[in-house]
Design a protein around this motif. Sequence first.
Motif, PDB file in Angstrom:
ATOM      1  N   ILE A 189      87.980  24.818  41.931  1.00 39.61           N
ATOM      2  CA  ILE A 189      89.233  24.388  42.558  1.00 39.61           C
ATOM      3  C   ILE A 189      90.419  24.996  41.839  1.00 39.61           C
ATOM      4  N   VAL A 190      90.403  24.933  40.514  1.00 41.81           N
ATOM      5  CA  VAL A 190      91.503  25.487  39.719  1.00 41.81           C
ATOM      6  C   VAL A 190      91.660  26.978  40.019  1.00 41.81           C
ATOM      7  N   ASN A 191      90.563  27.707  40.042  1.00 42.20           N
ATOM      8  CA  ASN A 191      90.638  29.156  40.278  1.00 42.20           C
ATOM      9  C   ASN A 191      91.166  29.479  41.673  1.00 42.20           C
ATOM     10  N   GLN A 192      90.756  28.698  42.662  1.00 39.36           N
ATOM     11  CA  GLN A 192      91.251  28.930  44.024  1.00 39.36           C
ATOM     12  C   GLN A 192      92.748  28.652  44.129  1.00 39.36           C
ATOM     13  N   ILE A 193      93.203  27.605  43.465  1.00 43.30           N
ATOM     14  CA  ILE A 193      94.631  27.292  43.488  1.00 43.30           C
ATOM     15  C   ILE A 193      95.425  28.386  42.786  1.00 43.30           C
ATOM     16  N   VAL A 194      94.943  28.800  41.620  1.00 40.66           N
ATOM     17  CA  VAL A 194      95.629  29.852  40.854  1.00 40.66           C
ATOM     18  C   VAL A 194      95.681  31.156  41.669  1.00 40.66           C
ATOM     19  N   ASN A 195      94.589  31.503  42.320  1.00 42.92           N
ATOM     20  CA  ASN A 195      94.556  32.717  43.135  1.00 42.92           C
ATOM     21  C   ASN A 195      95.535  32.639  44.301  1.00 42.92           C
ATOM     22  N   SER A 196      95.603  31.485  44.940  1.00 36.63           N
ATOM     23  CA  SER A 196      96.540  31.307  46.048  1.00 36.63           C
ATOM     24  C   SER A 196      97.991  31.363  45.567  1.00 36.63           C
ATOM     25  N   TYR A 197      98.230  30.788  44.405  1.00 36.82           N
ATOM     26  CA  TYR A 197      99.577  30.809  43.802  1.00 36.82           C
ATOM     27  C   TYR A 197     100.017  32.250  43.538  1.00 36.82           C
TER      28      TYR A 197
END
Length: 200
Positions: A189-197
């Motif tokens: 989840i953290v990685n997906q959020i960071v990538n989207s950011y």
Amino acid sequence: MAGTIIAISRQFGSGGREIGLAVAHQLGIPCYDKELIALAAKHGELDQTRLADFDEKKESPWLYSVLYEGNDNVAKGEPVSAVLFKLQSEIIRTIAQTENAVIIGRCADHILRDSGAKLLTVFIAAPFDERVKRKMELEQLDQKHTEALVRKTDKQRRLYYQSNTNWRWGDASHFDLYFDSCTNSKDEIVNQIVNSYSKL
């Protein structure tokens, strides 16, 4: 110059706060959660301990407390929850105009929708039983009390969100990203959020 904000809404016990903190750490930006109570109290020159009891809650229209103290930023005679929401909204808009940050809860996704800031909205959910189990492990509570706490907190957040936004709490169509923290690991989840950011 407006910043970039990750607004994270979450079900109680879903791990949304921990995910927000991890995202902020990975990006090297601040994360605002309970700090928004202190900032609101300072902004209104009010007692922080009194405001804390009304954080992310909607007061009953038949039984509520009102404020008559504070500075010019405080609407005198209004319910404490309404005053806190207004003060926190002003703080959230200021943050969005001055820095990049993660903001947990407080209807930030709605407050910032027309702010000019770049905005990534996220909702973290999980099945009821898994959230109860998680809170029991974290806070060493028995199952009966934990189930009651999860139900109560979810209800408070739902009423708070819907009364201040006129949107349905947890409606996936209102969020850029929606996760079940039981089917996705925290790191995923953290990685997906960071990538989207990074793509904003």
